[in-house]
Scaffold this motif. Sequence first.
Motif, PDB file in Angstrom:
ATOM      1  N   CYS A  34       0.825  -1.210   0.000  1.00 60.20           N
ATOM      2  CA  CYS A  34       0.000   0.000   0.000  1.00 60.20           C
ATOM      3  C   CYS A  34       0.861   1.263   0.000  1.00 60.20           C
ATOM      4  O   CYS A  34       1.803   1.380   0.778  1.00 60.20           O
ATOM      5  CB  CYS A  34      -0.917  -0.001   1.215  1.00 60.20           C
ATOM      6  SG  CYS A  34      -1.975   1.457   1.320  1.00 60.20           S
ATOM      7  N   MET A  35       0.515   2.214  -0.893  1.00 64.00           N
ATOM      8  CA  MET A  35       1.192   3.508  -0.951  1.00 64.00           C
ATOM      9  C   MET A  35       0.429   4.580  -0.181  1.00 64.00           C
ATOM     10  O   MET A  35       0.889   5.706  -0.071  1.00 64.00           O
ATOM     11  CB  MET A  35       1.326   3.990  -2.399  1.00 64.00           C
ATOM     12  CG  MET A  35       2.257   3.194  -3.236  1.00 64.00           C
ATOM     13  SD  MET A  35       2.476   3.809  -4.942  1.00 64.00           S
ATOM     14  CE  MET A  35       1.414   5.200  -5.104  1.00 64.00           C
ATOM     15  N   GLY A  36      -0.762   4.256   0.287  1.00 62.09           N
ATOM     16  CA  GLY A  36      -1.546   5.218   1.042  1.00 62.09           C
ATOM     17  C   GLY A  36      -2.103   6.349   0.198  1.00 62.09           C
ATOM     18  O   GLY A  36      -2.251   7.468   0.683  1.00 62.09           O
ATOM     19  N   THR A  37      -2.444   6.065  -1.062  1.00 62.11           N
ATOM     20  CA  THR A  37      -2.974   7.109  -1.941  1.00 62.11           C
ATOM     21  C   THR A  37      -4.342   7.600  -1.492  1.00 62.11           C
ATOM     22  O   THR A  37      -4.723   8.722  -1.808  1.00 62.11           O
ATOM     23  CB  THR A  37      -3.107   6.610  -3.395  1.00 62.11           C
ATOM     24  OG1 THR A  37      -4.067   5.553  -3.448  1.00 62.11           O
ATOM     25  CG2 THR A  37      -1.769   6.143  -3.947  1.00 62.11           C
ATOM     26  N   GLY A  38      -5.101   6.761  -0.811  1.00 60.31           N
ATOM     27  CA  GLY A  38      -6.427   7.132  -0.353  1.00 60.31           C
ATOM     28  C   GLY A  38      -7.515   6.960  -1.400  1.00 60.31           C
ATOM     29  O   GLY A  38      -8.663   7.318  -1.171  1.00 60.31           O
ATOM     30  N   ILE A  39      -7.160   6.411  -2.561  1.00 67.72           N
ATOM     31  CA  ILE A  39      -8.162   6.179  -3.599  1.00 67.72           C
ATOM     32  C   ILE A  39      -9.270   5.293  -3.060  1.00 67.72           C
ATOM     33  O   ILE A  39     -10.451   5.553  -3.277  1.00 67.72           O
ATOM     34  CB  ILE A  39      -7.516   5.568  -4.865  1.00 67.72           C
ATOM     35  CG1 ILE A  39      -6.572   6.576  -5.510  1.00 67.72           C
ATOM     36  CG2 ILE A  39      -8.585   5.113  -5.852  1.00 67.72           C
ATOM     37  CD1 ILE A  39      -5.724   5.996  -6.636  1.00 67.72           C
ATOM     38  N   CYS A  40      -8.908   4.249  -2.330  1.00 61.97           N
ATOM     39  CA  CYS A  40      -9.906   3.322  -1.790  1.00 61.97           C
ATOM     40  C   CYS A  40     -10.878   4.036  -0.857  1.00 61.97           C
ATOM     41  O   CYS A  40     -12.084   3.799  -0.910  1.00 61.97           O
ATOM     42  CB  CYS A  40      -9.235   2.156  -1.081  1.00 61.97           C
ATOM     43  SG  CYS A  40      -8.108   2.657   0.242  1.00 61.97           S
ATOM     44  N   ALA A  41     -10.367   4.930  -0.033  1.00 60.15           N
ATOM     45  CA  ALA A  41     -11.226   5.671   0.891  1.00 60.15           C
ATOM     46  C   ALA A  41     -12.144   6.626   0.134  1.00 60.15           C
ATOM     47  O   ALA A  41     -13.273   6.874   0.559  1.00 60.15           O
ATOM     48  CB  ALA A  41     -10.380   6.438   1.896  1.00 60.15           C
ATOM     49  N   GLY A  42     -11.698   7.118  -1.007  1.00 59.16           N
ATOM     50  CA  GLY A  42     -12.544   7.980  -1.822  1.00 59.16           C
ATOM     51  C   GLY A  42     -13.615   7.203  -2.560  1.00 59.16           C
ATOM     52  O   GLY A  42     -14.746   7.664  -2.704  1.00 59.16           O
ATOM     53  N   VAL A  43     -13.259   6.005  -3.013  1.00 54.57           N
ATOM     54  CA  VAL A  43     -14.198   5.159  -3.753  1.00 54.57           C
ATOM     55  C   VAL A  43     -15.211   4.509  -2.813  1.00 54.57           C
ATOM     56  O   VAL A  43     -16.383   4.369  -3.158  1.00 54.57           O
ATOM     57  CB  VAL A  43     -13.427   4.076  -4.554  1.00 54.57           C
ATOM     58  CG1 VAL A  43     -14.366   3.047  -5.132  1.00 54.57           C
ATOM     59  CG2 VAL A  43     -12.600   4.722  -5.651  1.00 54.57           C
ATOM     60  N   ALA A  44     -14.750   4.111  -1.639  1.00 53.48           N
ATOM     61  CA  ALA A  44     -15.618   3.433  -0.670  1.00 53.48           C
ATOM     62  C   ALA A  44     -15.524   4.121   0.691  1.00 53.48           C
ATOM     63  O   ALA A  44     -14.954   3.584   1.640  1.00 53.48           O
ATOM     64  CB  ALA A  44     -15.237   1.964  -0.562  1.00 53.48           C
ATOM     65  N   PRO A  45     -16.084   5.339   0.789  1.00 53.30           N
ATOM     66  CA  PRO A  45     -16.013   6.046   2.068  1.00 53.30           C
ATOM     67  C   PRO A  45     -16.686   5.236   3.178  1.00 53.30           C
ATOM     68  O   PRO A  45     -17.707   4.602   2.965  1.00 53.30           O
ATOM     69  CB  PRO A  45     -16.769   7.357   1.810  1.00 53.30           C
ATOM     70  CG  PRO A  45     -17.387   7.244   0.465  1.00 53.30           C
ATOM     71  CD  PRO A  45     -16.860   6.021  -0.208  1.00 53.30           C
ATOM     72  N   GLY A  46     -16.047   5.231   4.318  1.00 56.05           N
ATOM     73  CA  GLY A  46     -16.586   4.463   5.437  1.00 56.05           C
ATOM     74  C   GLY A  46     -16.115   3.025   5.457  1.00 56.05           C
ATOM     75  O   GLY A  46     -16.312   2.318   6.441  1.00 56.05           O
ATOM     76  N   ARG A  47     -15.480   2.585   4.383  1.00 61.76           N
ATOM     77  CA  ARG A  47     -14.969   1.209   4.315  1.00 61.76           C
ATOM     78  C   ARG A  47     -13.451   1.138   4.483  1.00 61.76           C
ATOM     79  O   ARG A  47     -12.911   0.103   4.841  1.00 61.76           O
ATOM     80  CB  ARG A  47     -15.337   0.554   2.986  1.00 61.76           C
ATOM     81  CG  ARG A  47     -16.809   0.408   2.752  1.00 61.76           C
ATOM     82  CD  ARG A  47     -17.370  -0.664   3.637  1.00 61.76           C
ATOM     83  NE  ARG A  47     -18.800  -0.843   3.366  1.00 61.76           N
ATOM     84  CZ  ARG A  47     -19.553  -1.654   4.034  1.00 61.76           C
ATOM     85  NH1 ARG A  47     -19.050  -2.371   5.010  1.00 61.76           N
ATOM     86  NH2 ARG A  47     -20.826  -1.758   3.748  1.00 61.76           N
ATOM     87  N   PHE A  48     -12.755   2.271   4.202  1.00 62.07           N
ATOM     88  CA  PHE A  48     -11.293   2.327   4.318  1.00 62.07           C
ATOM     89  C   PHE A  48     -10.894   3.650   4.947  1.00 62.07           C
ATOM     90  O   PHE A  48     -11.566   4.661   4.777  1.00 62.07           O
ATOM     91  CB  PHE A  48     -10.627   2.231   2.927  1.00 62.07           C
ATOM     92  CG  PHE A  48     -10.860   0.919   2.254  1.00 62.07           C
ATOM     93  CD1 PHE A  48      -9.996  -0.145   2.450  1.00 62.07           C
ATOM     94  CD2 PHE A  48     -11.949   0.736   1.420  1.00 62.07           C
ATOM     95  CE1 PHE A  48     -10.220  -1.363   1.838  1.00 62.07           C
ATOM     96  CE2 PHE A  48     -12.186  -0.477   0.796  1.00 62.07           C
ATOM     97  CZ  PHE A  48     -11.324  -1.529   1.014  1.00 62.07           C
ATOM     98  N   ARG A  49      -9.768   3.611   5.692  1.00 58.34           N
ATOM     99  CA  ARG A  49      -9.160   4.796   6.288  1.00 58.34           C
ATOM    100  C   ARG A  49      -7.669   4.731   6.073  1.00 58.34           C
ATOM    101  O   ARG A  49      -7.080   3.655   6.191  1.00 58.34           O
ATOM    102  CB  ARG A  49      -9.412   4.824   7.788  1.00 58.34           C
ATOM    103  CG  ARG A  49     -10.586   5.656   8.206  1.00 58.34           C
ATOM    104  CD  ARG A  49     -10.652   5.672   9.684  1.00 58.34           C
ATOM    105  NE  ARG A  49     -11.044   4.293  10.019  1.00 58.34           N
ATOM    106  CZ  ARG A  49     -11.691   3.914  11.080  1.00 58.34           C
ATOM    107  NH1 ARG A  49     -11.972   4.767  11.998  1.00 58.34           N
ATOM    108  NH2 ARG A  49     -12.046   2.685  11.272  1.00 58.34           N
ATOM    109  N   VAL A  50      -7.056   5.857   5.808  1.00 60.43           N
ATOM    110  CA  VAL A  50      -5.603   5.917   5.691  1.00 60.43           C
ATOM    111  C   VAL A  50      -5.055   6.438   7.008  1.00 60.43           C
ATOM    112  O   VAL A  50      -5.434   7.504   7.476  1.00 60.43           O
ATOM    113  CB  VAL A  50      -5.165   6.824   4.514  1.00 60.43           C
ATOM    114  CG1 VAL A  50      -3.640   6.911   4.450  1.00 60.43           C
ATOM    115  CG2 VAL A  50      -5.731   6.297   3.204  1.00 60.43           C
ATOM    116  N   ARG A  51      -4.194   5.634   7.625  1.00 58.05           N
ATOM    117  CA  ARG A  51      -3.526   5.994   8.877  1.00 58.05           C
ATOM    118  C   ARG A  51      -2.046   5.713   8.709  1.00 58.05           C
ATOM    119  O   ARG A  51      -1.666   4.643   8.224  1.00 58.05           O
ATOM    120  CB  ARG A  51      -4.039   5.135  10.038  1.00 58.05           C
ATOM    121  CG  ARG A  51      -5.349   5.545  10.604  1.00 58.05           C
ATOM    122  CD  ARG A  51      -5.666   4.809  11.917  1.00 58.05           C
ATOM    123  NE  ARG A  51      -5.210   3.432  11.981  1.00 58.05           N
ATOM    124  CZ  ARG A  51      -5.978   2.352  11.790  1.00 58.05           C
ATOM    125  NH1 ARG A  51      -7.247   2.485  11.502  1.00 58.05           N
ATOM    126  NH2 ARG A  51      -5.473   1.151  11.891  1.00 58.05           N
TER     127      ARG A  51
END
Length: 95
Positions: A34-51
């Motif tokens: 994981c590079m921590g781009t945050g794309i996943c959190a943008g596509v599936a808000p509430g399902r992923f968090r970048v920490r």
Amino acid sequence: MSGRPDADRDTSAAAPESGAGTQTWRVRVDATACMGTGICAGVAPGRFRVRDGVSHPTDEFVPPTQQVVDAAESCPLEAISVTHRDTGARIAPEE
């Protein structure tokens, strides 16, 4: 063909929660990839968090949702894997 880009794709595994309790998915993120781009959190808000520069699923086990599939398939490094909880069958990303 329906003209939709995903029309020929089998989305039976990605069907929304109709028939709740019949299927549960396991979501994992490979922290070393994981590079921590945050794309996943943008596509599936509430399902992923970048920490700390790494994405984390908010829950390891989730009901089937298209958002989770889309997040796994949008990850540039394929660091997200979605599998069937009981069988381990790969759901996303597509191979």
